[in-house]
Enzyme design. Structure first.
Site, PDB file in Angstrom:
ATOM      1  N   ARG A 155     -10.991  -0.637  14.481  1.00 25.69           N
ATOM      2  CA  ARG A 155     -10.960   0.074  13.195  1.00 25.69           C
ATOM      3  C   ARG A 155     -11.949  -0.662  12.293  1.00 25.69           C
ATOM      4  O   ARG A 155     -13.139  -0.572  12.514  1.00 25.69           O
ATOM      5  CB  ARG A 155      -9.530   0.122  12.654  1.00 25.69           C
ATOM      6  N   TYR A 187      16.563  30.185   6.825  1.00 21.24           N
ATOM      7  CA  TYR A 187      15.454  31.005   7.323  1.00 21.24           C
ATOM      8  C   TYR A 187      15.519  31.166   8.841  1.00 21.24           C
ATOM      9  O   TYR A 187      15.768  30.207   9.569  1.00 21.24           O
ATOM     10  CB  TYR A 187      14.112  30.361   6.963  1.00 21.24           C
ATOM     11  N   MET A 203      12.159  24.507   1.624  1.00 21.52           N
ATOM     12  CA  MET A 203      11.271  23.719   0.769  1.00 21.52           C
ATOM     13  C   MET A 203      12.056  22.825  -0.191  1.00 21.52           C
ATOM     14  O   MET A 203      11.720  21.663  -0.391  1.00 21.52           O
ATOM     15  CB  MET A 203      10.328  24.648  -0.009  1.00 21.52           C
ATOM     16  N   LYS A 261       0.843  -1.205   0.000  1.00 20.77           N
ATOM     17  CA  LYS A 261       0.000   0.000   0.000  1.00 20.77           C
ATOM     18  C   LYS A 261       0.879   1.257   0.000  1.00 20.77           C
ATOM     19  O   LYS A 261       2.096   1.157   0.253  1.00 20.77           O
ATOM     20  CB  LYS A 261      -0.908  -0.017   1.234  1.00 20.77           C
TER      21      LYS A 261
HETATM   22  C1  LIG Z   1      -0.333  -1.766   6.791  1.00 14.88           C
HETATM   23  C2  LIG Z   1      -0.906  -3.027   7.238  1.00 14.88           C
HETATM   24  C3  LIG Z   1      -0.096  -4.155   7.475  1.00 14.88           C
HETATM   25  C4  LIG Z   1       1.411  -4.120   7.402  1.00 14.88           C
HETATM   26  O1  LIG Z   1       1.944  -3.548   8.563  1.00 14.88           O
HETATM   27  P1  LIG Z   1       3.515  -3.490   8.863  1.00 14.88           P
HETATM   28  O2  LIG Z   1       3.573  -3.125  10.289  1.00 14.88           O
HETATM   29  O3  LIG Z   1       4.095  -2.465   7.984  1.00 14.88           O
HETATM   30  O4  LIG Z   1       4.059  -4.851   8.607  1.00 14.88           O
HETATM   31  C5  LIG Z   1      -0.740  -5.334   7.801  1.00 14.88           C
HETATM   32  N1  LIG Z   1      -2.083  -5.403   7.911  1.00 14.88           N
HETATM   33  C6  LIG Z   1      -2.884  -4.338   7.720  1.00 14.88           C
HETATM   34  C7  LIG Z   1      -4.345  -4.481   7.868  1.00 14.88           C
HETATM   35  C8  LIG Z   1      -2.321  -3.113   7.394  1.00 14.88           C
HETATM   36  O5  LIG Z   1      -3.119  -2.058   7.214  1.00 14.88           O
END
Ligand SMILES: *Cc1c(COP(=O)(O)O)cnc(C)c1O
Length: 399
Positions: free
Chosen positions: A158, A291, A339, A59
């Site tokens: 969640r 800055y 930046m 992801k």
């Molecule tokens: C992002 C995610 C993972 C992976 O988590 P890591 O700690 O990066 O290994 C696993 N399961 C779900 C549901 C996630 O959202």
């Protein structure tokens, strides 16, 4: 196109320069070591039981590494499933030719989105009966079974069915003829905490709750259904968390989420952040830098101006807290990160020149700087550091 500048006329069409003609290493870039990903997956898989599968979590564009590239190498290393967060991320992988099963970890709740998932062979995560019914209807409409994973909440609060509802409704869901339950899973909230191996920790309680739910619905790891609970931290704790699949992100990219238990792990960081020196200047003692002039030189100081800044994803609150590697030596960053640029104190070095390459993250010689170091300095977590790199940084594949 002809443009008149002052008194000259210049014909730009005669000398076209395209974006792709610009050297990706012209300014600042991210090197992705594909082989490190494959090696990490192979190594992490060696810690699993034989029948336990590895889902590579790609992801957020593969935690900033480039999801397509990561997927290729993760599959080479033995990953048999991929996890993405969004519909778009899944579609992008499918359109680039990835054939591996893909689970969408986020929630899709409209029929429209679920149809798109179905048509692209993406498995949704289902957290309630209503979504299940929609999937069943879609399956029916196409005369096929809609493959999906069911999620149950065990303490993250969640996504996922309430556990009691899941137990109540599972028989009904099982009887739906146009869905195929490919997986049942839950997610750990605190596996990276130090007490995770204590029998009363919330992580252990989540594991026991998950096991109890599976028992109640009469499903175990011997079924074809993928049963999964562990993220990287859960996976590294011990085999009790593995069931028959693990969902691994951070560790596959080369970092351990556990501060205590990582001593013997051999993970290779896959991301190196590099930058060119764009300018060099020498300032006197007592001169302000950047800055706000918050850094004032305490001696005659040689500065390298690096062409990278917070618009590339180097958090501004790291100003004055990070170092940069050049040929086995560390040089401190000074003054506010701007930046697009930042300054580094290179006093005493005659080797660093305009056009030299310095390393912000990764290794050179025996020096290593990790996103974990940056996270500590900016009071965040390595996941957020990796996700903050912007598209302005070209991703360059290195083997
Ligand atoms: C992002 C995610 C993972 C992976 O988590 P890591 O700690 O990066 O290994 C696993 N399961 C779900 C549901 C996630 O959202």
């Amino acid at each position: 196109m002809q443009i008149k500048q002052t008194n000259q006329i210049f014909n730009f069409e005669k000398y076209p320069i395209l974006e792709k003609d610009i050297d990706p290493k012209q300014r600042a870039w991210i090197e992705i070591r594909g082989k490190a990903i494959a090696t990490n997956v192979r190594y992490l898989k060696s810690l699993l039981s034989k029948n336990c599968q590895f889902m590579a979590v790609v992801k957020a564009d593969g935690y900033g590494h480039d999801a397509k590239l990561v997927s290729e190498y993760a599959i080479e290393g033995g990953a048999s499933q991929l996890g993405v967060a969004t519909l778009k991320e899944g579609i992008k992988l499918r359109s680039s030719g990835v054939k591996t099963p893909i689970l969408i970890l986020g929630n899709l709740y409209t029929k429209k989105d679920l149809i798109i998932a179905f048509k692209n062979d993406l498995m949704p995560t289902i957290s309630d009966l209503r979504e299940c019914l929609i999937c069943n209807n879609i399956g029916k409409q196409f005369g096929l079974k809609f493959s999906l994973h069911l999620k149950v909440d065990t303490g993250m609060s969640r996504l996922g069915f309430e556990s009691y509802k899941f137990i109540q409704e599972f028989e009904k869901i099982k009887s739906f003829e146009n869905i195929s339950i490919e997986g049942i899973y839950s997610h750990l909230s605190s596996a990276d905490e130090e007490n995770s191996l204590d029998s009363k920790s919330s992580t252990q309680l989540q594991r026991l709750k998950f096991k109890e739910i599976l028992k109640q619905i009469n499903v175990d790891s011997n079924h074809n259904i993928k049963i999964h609970l562990a993220n990287s931290a859960g996976m590294l704790l011990n085999k009790d968390f593995h069931f028959n699949m693990v969902r691994v992100g951070l560790s596959m990219y080369g970092y351990s989420p556990l501060s205590k238990i990582d001593k013997n792990l051999v993970l290779k960081p896959a991301l190196f952040l590099k930058v060119k020196v764009a300018f060099i200047r020498v300032i006197d003692q007592g001169v302000g830098v950047s800055y706000g002039g918050k850094f004032v030189s305490s001696r005659k100081t040689k500065l390298a101006v690096l062409s990278i800044g917070y618009a590339d994803g180097v958090l501004r609150n790291l100003s004055g807290k990070i170092k940069v590697i050049f040929k086995n030596k560390l040089y401190p960053q000074v003054g506010s990160i701007t930046m697009d640029q930042m300054m580094v104190d290179i006093t005493g070095s005659d080797e660093i020149k305009v056009g030299s390459t310095m390393v912000l993250l990764g290794s050179e010689g025996d020096k290593t700087i990790s996103p974990i170091d940056w996270a500590r300095e900016s009071n965040t977590i390595p996941w957020e550091i990796l996700c903050s790199f912007k598209n302005r940084l070209p991703r360059v594949k290195v083997d």
